[in-house]
Design a protein around this motif. Sequence first.
Motif, mmCIF file in Angstrom:
data_model
loop_
_atom_site.group_PDB
_atom_site.id
_atom_site.type_symbol
_atom_site.label_atom_id
_atom_site.label_comp_id
_atom_site.label_asym_id
_atom_site.label_seq_id
_atom_site.Cartn_x
_atom_site.Cartn_y
_atom_site.Cartn_z
ATOM 1 N N LYS A 35 -11.589 13.545 16.313
ATOM 2 C CA LYS A 35 -10.391 12.960 16.932
ATOM 3 C C LYS A 35 -9.971 11.662 16.242
ATOM 4 O O LYS A 35 -8.869 11.535 15.739
ATOM 5 N N THR A 36 -10.879 10.694 16.261
ATOM 6 C CA THR A 36 -10.579 9.411 15.605
ATOM 7 C C THR A 36 -11.743 9.043 14.692
ATOM 8 O O THR A 36 -12.875 9.469 14.919
ATOM 9 N N GLY A 37 -11.438 8.271 13.696
ATOM 10 C CA GLY A 37 -12.503 7.899 12.779
ATOM 11 C C GLY A 37 -12.243 6.569 12.095
ATOM 12 O O GLY A 37 -11.268 5.864 12.403
ATOM 13 N N HIS A 38 -13.137 6.230 11.226
ATOM 14 C CA HIS A 38 -13.026 4.986 10.469
ATOM 15 C C HIS A 38 -13.256 5.298 9.002
ATOM 16 O O HIS A 38 -14.256 5.941 8.646
ATOM 17 N N LEU A 39 -12.332 4.871 8.162
ATOM 18 C CA LEU A 39 -12.461 5.134 6.730
ATOM 19 C C LEU A 39 -12.537 3.827 5.966
ATOM 20 O O LEU A 39 -11.754 2.896 6.226
ATOM 21 N N SER A 40 -13.457 3.736 5.064
ATOM 22 C CA SER A 40 -13.519 2.536 4.214
ATOM 23 C C SER A 40 -13.439 2.942 2.750
ATOM 24 O O SER A 40 -13.987 3.971 2.331
ATOM 25 N N PHE A 41 -12.697 2.127 2.028
ATOM 26 C CA PHE A 41 -12.493 2.438 0.613
ATOM 27 C C PHE A 41 -12.191 1.156 -0.159
ATOM 28 O O PHE A 41 -11.404 0.310 0.272
ATOM 29 N N GLU A 42 -12.826 1.054 -1.307
ATOM 30 C CA GLU A 42 -12.589 -0.121 -2.153
ATOM 31 C C GLU A 42 -12.234 0.365 -3.551
ATOM 32 O O GLU A 42 -12.995 1.111 -4.174
ATOM 33 N N ASN A 43 -11.047 -0.046 -3.995
ATOM 34 C CA ASN A 43 -10.619 0.343 -5.341
ATOM 35 C C ASN A 43 -10.845 -0.848 -6.281
ATOM 36 O O ASN A 43 -10.244 -1.914 -6.114
ATOM 37 N N PRO A 44 -11.688 -0.669 -7.265
ATOM 38 C CA PRO A 44 -11.965 -1.803 -8.169
ATOM 39 C C PRO A 44 -10.736 -2.236 -8.967
ATOM 40 O O PRO A 44 -10.567 -3.421 -9.263
ATOM 41 N N ARG A 45 -9.900 -1.280 -9.312
ATOM 42 C CA ARG A 45 -8.678 -1.645 -10.048
ATOM 43 C C ARG A 45 -7.594 -0.614 -9.750
ATOM 44 O O ARG A 45 -7.796 0.571 -10.020
ATOM 45 N N THR A 102 -14.314 4.575 -11.796
ATOM 46 C CA THR A 102 -13.125 4.695 -12.646
ATOM 47 C C THR A 102 -13.347 4.177 -14.066
ATOM 48 O O THR A 102 -12.403 4.118 -14.845
ATOM 49 N N THR A 103 -14.565 3.839 -14.390
ATOM 50 C CA THR A 103 -14.927 3.308 -15.721
ATOM 51 C C THR A 103 -13.933 2.270 -16.236
ATOM 52 O O THR A 103 -13.483 2.297 -17.386
ATOM 53 N N GLY A 104 -13.521 1.378 -15.352
ATOM 54 C CA GLY A 104 -12.686 0.241 -15.762
ATOM 55 C C GLY A 104 -11.211 0.548 -15.880
ATOM 56 O O GLY A 104 -10.418 -0.341 -16.176
ATOM 57 N N LYS A 105 -10.820 1.808 -15.660
ATOM 58 C CA LYS A 105 -9.396 2.139 -15.770
ATOM 59 C C LYS A 105 -8.678 1.806 -14.468
ATOM 60 O O LYS A 105 -9.283 1.766 -13.407
ATOM 61 N N THR A 106 -7.373 1.617 -14.599
ATOM 62 C CA THR A 106 -6.575 1.380 -13.395
ATOM 63 C C THR A 106 -6.192 2.727 -12.804
ATOM 64 O O THR A 106 -5.496 3.520 -13.457
ATOM 65 N N VAL A 107 -6.658 2.988 -11.597
ATOM 66 C CA VAL A 107 -6.356 4.263 -10.936
ATOM 67 C C VAL A 107 -5.726 3.973 -9.577
ATOM 68 O O VAL A 107 -6.258 3.163 -8.812
ATOM 69 N N ASP A 108 -4.608 4.609 -9.316
ATOM 70 C CA ASP A 108 -3.959 4.448 -8.012
ATOM 71 C C ASP A 108 -4.386 5.604 -7.111
ATOM 72 O O ASP A 108 -4.331 6.768 -7.524
ATOM 73 N N PHE A 109 -4.792 5.268 -5.928
ATOM 74 C CA PHE A 109 -5.266 6.283 -4.980
ATOM 75 C C PHE A 109 -4.255 6.482 -3.868
ATOM 76 O O PHE A 109 -3.736 5.508 -3.305
ATOM 77 N N ASP A 110 -4.018 7.746 -3.587
ATOM 78 C CA ASP A 110 -3.152 8.099 -2.466
ATOM 79 C C ASP A 110 -4.010 8.899 -1.481
ATOM 80 O O ASP A 110 -4.578 9.920 -1.849
ATOM 81 N N ILE A 111 -4.110 8.400 -0.277
ATOM 82 C CA ILE A 111 -4.979 9.048 0.711
ATOM 83 C C ILE A 111 -4.129 9.518 1.891
ATOM 84 O O ILE A 111 -3.370 8.737 2.468
ATOM 85 N N LYS A 112 -4.266 10.806 2.202
ATOM 86 C CA LYS A 112 -3.598 11.330 3.402
ATOM 87 C C LYS A 112 -4.695 11.648 4.409
ATOM 88 O O LYS A 112 -5.680 12.314 4.076
ATOM 89 N N LEU A 113 -4.497 11.179 5.620
ATOM 90 C CA LEU A 113 -5.531 11.425 6.632
ATOM 91 C C LEU A 113 -4.922 11.562 8.024
ATOM 92 O O LEU A 113 -3.746 11.239 8.229
ATOM 93 N N PRO A 114 -5.715 12.069 8.994
ATOM 94 C CA PRO A 114 -5.207 12.155 10.365
ATOM 95 C C PRO A 114 -4.740 10.785 10.850
ATOM 96 O O PRO A 114 -5.311 9.754 10.471
ATOM 97 N N ARG A 115 -3.732 10.802 11.710
ATOM 98 C CA ARG A 115 -3.081 9.551 12.129
ATOM 99 C C ARG A 115 -4.032 8.538 12.781
ATOM 100 O O ARG A 115 -3.950 7.343 12.516
ATOM 101 N N ASP A 116 -4.921 9.051 13.655
ATOM 102 C CA ASP A 116 -5.761 8.124 14.429
ATOM 103 C C ASP A 116 -6.996 7.715 13.628
ATOM 104 O O ASP A 116 -8.094 8.264 13.799
ATOM 105 N N PHE A 117 -6.809 6.760 12.757
ATOM 106 C CA PHE A 117 -7.913 6.304 11.922
ATOM 107 C C PHE A 117 -7.894 4.785 11.812
ATOM 108 O O PHE A 117 -6.833 4.173 11.657
ATOM 109 N N SER A 118 -9.068 4.190 11.901
ATOM 110 C CA SER A 118 -9.185 2.766 11.564
ATOM 111 C C SER A 118 -9.552 2.680 10.096
ATOM 112 O O SER A 118 -10.263 3.553 9.582
ATOM 113 N N LEU A 119 -9.068 1.635 9.452
ATOM 114 C CA LEU A 119 -9.235 1.575 7.995
ATOM 115 C C LEU A 119 -9.826 0.245 7.550
ATOM 116 O O LEU A 119 -9.530 -0.806 8.138
#
Lengths: 263, 267
Positions: A35-45, A102-119
């Motif tokens: 139902k609801t969740g928590h997602l954590s993500f860290e993009n180095p670049r 990402t081995t030092g490269k610049t990568v843009d992340f697009d994340i689609k997830l269920p609406r009820d999420f803490s981030l």
Amino acid sequence: MTRRILVLFSFIVFMELQAWCQPEQLVVNLPASFKTGHLSFENPRGSVKVTGYDGNVILVTGTPRYSEKAEKQANGMHRIADNDLDISAEVNGSNVMLLCRTTGKTVDFDIKLPRDFSLKLRSLDNGTVEVINVNGEIEAENNNGDIKLDNIAGSAVLSSVSGDITAVFRKVTEGSPMMFTSFEGNICITLPGDTQAGLRIKSETGEIMSDFDIKPSKRKSVMKDVDNKQIWSLEDWVTGTVNGGGPEYIMRTYSGKVCIKKR
Amino acid sequence: MEKYDFDERLSQLIYGDLSPDEKSRIIAGLKVDGMTEEEIMSYVSVAGILDEYPVPDPSERMDRRFYAMLGEEKKKILLGSPDRYESKRSFFLSAWPLMKIAAGIALFILGFATASWINRTSQRNQNQMAQLSGEVKQLKETLVMSMMQQSSPVERIKAVNMISNMDDPESRVISSLLNVLNHDNNDNVRLLALEALIRYSGIKQVRDGLVTSLSHQTSPLIQMRLTDVLVALHETKALPEFRKMLNDESLNYSVRGKINKAVVILL
């Protein structure tokens, strides 16, 4: 009891021979009972964009920002795949942790997830953090870029060093404090017209603006013990209330402006 | 008894309808008892004069007065004897000064007893209140400590705000606040912890903690604020830390300018 599921390297790889800037996509299937969740993500670049949708799958797409022509050919051979980008997701109960390499490269992340999420999102360099259509508690930090929130129902704790902070709330969590800070950027928060909040704002060199009927309180006198002497001064923050007061919303910027808008 | 006989015989002699023999016997008897004949005769003659004098009938007015007085007497008897009332009143009047003193002493004793009882009760209540508020404070501190361990930054912000409103936090609370300032993974929570610590800057543990905290900070906003606070506190112990920071090439340009000024002020 939480079940630990490790989803690794669930890639759908689209390869093209002409260019090597193709997106990589990780698909994380969540249990039907989720139902609801928590997602954590860290993009180095690079940037992080999270969009809430009505579904039960988390789709993570990583796209290297700068195209790299696949002209590295040697002895008549050309590159088919590279090992520059890895994404993995660790699901532990309702907590989802995305990991990327990402081995030092610049990568843009697009994340689609269920609406009820803490981030909990972080971009360490060269990107923006953007969250759209999410209901939950959003924690975001960006060292060198902007943070943009749109159509959010919940609360947020955002900080940027040199970027602007823009957040548009459709609804705010009752009784939940929020905090927005930027060193050199502007802070602009849009709240529903009936939001009840206590405000604590400070801009060292910029202006504080609002179309809300904010009643600023008189700054209190505070005392400091300095070398056995008592030094009295006015408190550092400007405080006030919106619609009679409520949980505290704290905003601080060093050289930016602060604006609080009515939705 | 003799006297009674004497009076009775005299009365019979005067008013009684006696035969001459009986009269002479009574006179003889009276003479025996010591009365002379002249005395006996004078009694008889006076009685005769009185009998001859007409007794006037009481007037109507006298009757009214008599019955009015009788009514009053009856009333007095019914309501209590005025004599007894008078005697009581006179007793009270005579004993009044003594009674006043006794009443004063009684009041004093009563007042003293009441005051001591109230005092004892309020003391007990105060002790209970102090114990209760102590327990509440401890509970609050334990709650705050556990909230500061929460993964949600909102909960940690709430915890730091709760500490900001405490009057006299324990050393363990200050330590945990310093821990948040140095190690929390969210810059906003760190900044808020710093704001909370400013209130307790009179405590040596806080001042020392603020100085050592300089080396843990990477956010320019916190570095700036911390520098301002240490300069306001005239904390010269921060000078070595400031010098170390100035040697760091990645230090933000604005923060470098602020620290340069701080060093000049503190020197």
